[in-house]
Design a protein around this motif. Structure first.
Motif, PDB file in Angstrom:
ATOM      1  N   VAL A 115       4.922  69.206  41.835  1.00  0.00           N
ATOM      2  CA  VAL A 115       3.821  68.393  41.344  1.00  0.00           C
ATOM      3  C   VAL A 115       2.845  69.357  40.684  1.00  0.00           C
ATOM      4  O   VAL A 115       2.679  70.492  41.140  1.00  0.00           O
ATOM      5  N   ARG A 117       4.754  60.819  47.976  1.00  0.00           N
ATOM      6  CA  ARG A 117       5.415  62.096  47.749  1.00  0.00           C
ATOM      7  C   ARG A 117       4.995  63.030  48.885  1.00  0.00           C
ATOM      8  O   ARG A 117       3.816  63.110  49.207  1.00  0.00           O
ATOM      9  N   MET A 130      10.370  62.029  48.887  1.00  0.00           N
ATOM     10  CA  MET A 130       9.588  60.803  48.850  1.00  0.00           C
ATOM     11  C   MET A 130       9.782  60.036  50.149  1.00  0.00           C
ATOM     12  O   MET A 130      10.895  59.959  50.665  1.00  0.00           O
ATOM     13  N   HIS A 145      -0.737  60.150  41.635  1.00  0.00           N
ATOM     14  CA  HIS A 145       0.150  59.482  42.571  1.00  0.00           C
ATOM     15  C   HIS A 145      -0.380  59.632  43.999  1.00  0.00           C
ATOM     16  O   HIS A 145      -1.458  60.177  44.212  1.00  0.00           O
ATOM     17  N   PHE A 185       0.257  60.879  48.073  1.00  0.00           N
ATOM     18  CA  PHE A 185       0.909  61.995  48.734  1.00  0.00           C
ATOM     19  C   PHE A 185       0.703  61.927  50.244  1.00  0.00           C
ATOM     20  O   PHE A 185      -0.309  61.434  50.726  1.00  0.00           O
ATOM     21  N   ASP A 202       4.591  54.204  48.594  1.00  0.00           N
ATOM     22  CA  ASP A 202       5.601  55.230  48.335  1.00  0.00           C
ATOM     23  C   ASP A 202       4.853  56.548  48.169  1.00  0.00           C
ATOM     24  O   ASP A 202       4.033  56.684  47.258  1.00  0.00           O
ATOM     25  N   VAL A 251       7.222  69.695  46.070  1.00  0.00           N
ATOM     26  CA  VAL A 251       7.315  68.373  46.676  1.00  0.00           C
ATOM     27  C   VAL A 251       8.665  68.313  47.374  1.00  0.00           C
ATOM     28  O   VAL A 251       9.690  68.618  46.797  1.00  0.00           O
ATOM     29  N   ASP A 257      15.766  61.875  47.444  1.00  0.00           N
ATOM     30  CA  ASP A 257      14.826  61.631  46.356  1.00  0.00           C
ATOM     31  C   ASP A 257      13.978  62.877  46.135  1.00  0.00           C
ATOM     32  O   ASP A 257      12.774  62.806  45.999  1.00  0.00           O
ATOM     33  N   GLU A 258      14.620  64.015  46.165  1.00  0.00           N
ATOM     34  CA  GLU A 258      13.902  65.279  46.060  1.00  0.00           C
ATOM     35  C   GLU A 258      13.218  65.405  44.702  1.00  0.00           C
ATOM     36  O   GLU A 258      13.806  65.157  43.671  1.00  0.00           O
ATOM     37  N   LEU A 259      11.987  65.802  44.738  1.00  0.00           N
ATOM     38  CA  LEU A 259      11.234  66.110  43.538  1.00  0.00           C
ATOM     39  C   LEU A 259      10.901  67.588  43.616  1.00  0.00           C
ATOM     40  O   LEU A 259      10.539  68.078  44.686  1.00  0.00           O
TER      41      LEU A 259
END
Length: 165
Positions: A87, A118, A100, A64, A66, A116, A97, A82-84
């Motif tokens: 990674v 991260r 986003m 992805h 970043f 988009d 992370v 949109d918390e992740l």
């Protein structure tokens, strides 16, 4: 030959299902991107956001795209729900992370791009463009000897060369 039966309780099954889900869809970032190393599957280029010059790593070892957390904060990014959580870094290590940044606008070769990204601590690079971005460009050709990538974008052929340090 022996046949053994192993019974799993529900908690163990959930962990196994979660691991399978991670393999299929969780983002991965290469060690090159995290450690600031360049390799045979990477190219360092320059981009721009506003007047700020960006050090970008194109890395086909990352799944992805970043953006560096410190840069995102300086540019006014705020966590947007949109918390992740993490990674996966090559070798199985996980890195946090923070969220986003959707529709991040940046420039390269006098062309506007929207990605988009991260947001995580990258330290060495401002952005890492992985397979997600590489799949979005058309007719890409890498000349690893000359450190040049040629690709089609918005009907134009662009050339991006390795940035000098």
């Amino acid at each position: 030959m022996q046949l053994q039966l192993i019974e799993l309780d529900k908690e163990e099954v959930n962990i196994e299902e979660e691991a399978k889900s991670d393999e299929e869809g969780s983002p991965h970032i290469s060690l090159h991107a995290i450690e600031g190393m360049e390799g045979t599957t990477t190219m360092r280029i320059q981009g721009q956001v506003g007047r700020k010059m960006l050090q970008i790593l194109i890395d086909n070892g990352s799944t992805h795209d970043f953006l560096d957390y410190a840069l995102a904060k300086r540019l006014g990014w705020k966590a947007n729900g949109d918390e992740l959580s993490a990674v996966e870094v090559a070798g199985g290590k996980r890195s946090k992370v923070y969220g986003m940044w959707k529709n991040f606008k940046w420039r390269m070769q006098d062309e506007d791009f929207t990605s988009d990204l991260r947001v995580m601590e990258l330290h060495t690079y401002d952005m890492v463009l992985g397979l997600k971005w590489l799949k979005s460009i058309k007719n890409a050709f890498w000349d690893y000897d000359a450190l040049v990538v040629y690709f089609s974008y918005n009907g134009k052929m662009l050339t991006s060369t390795q940035a000098t340090k």
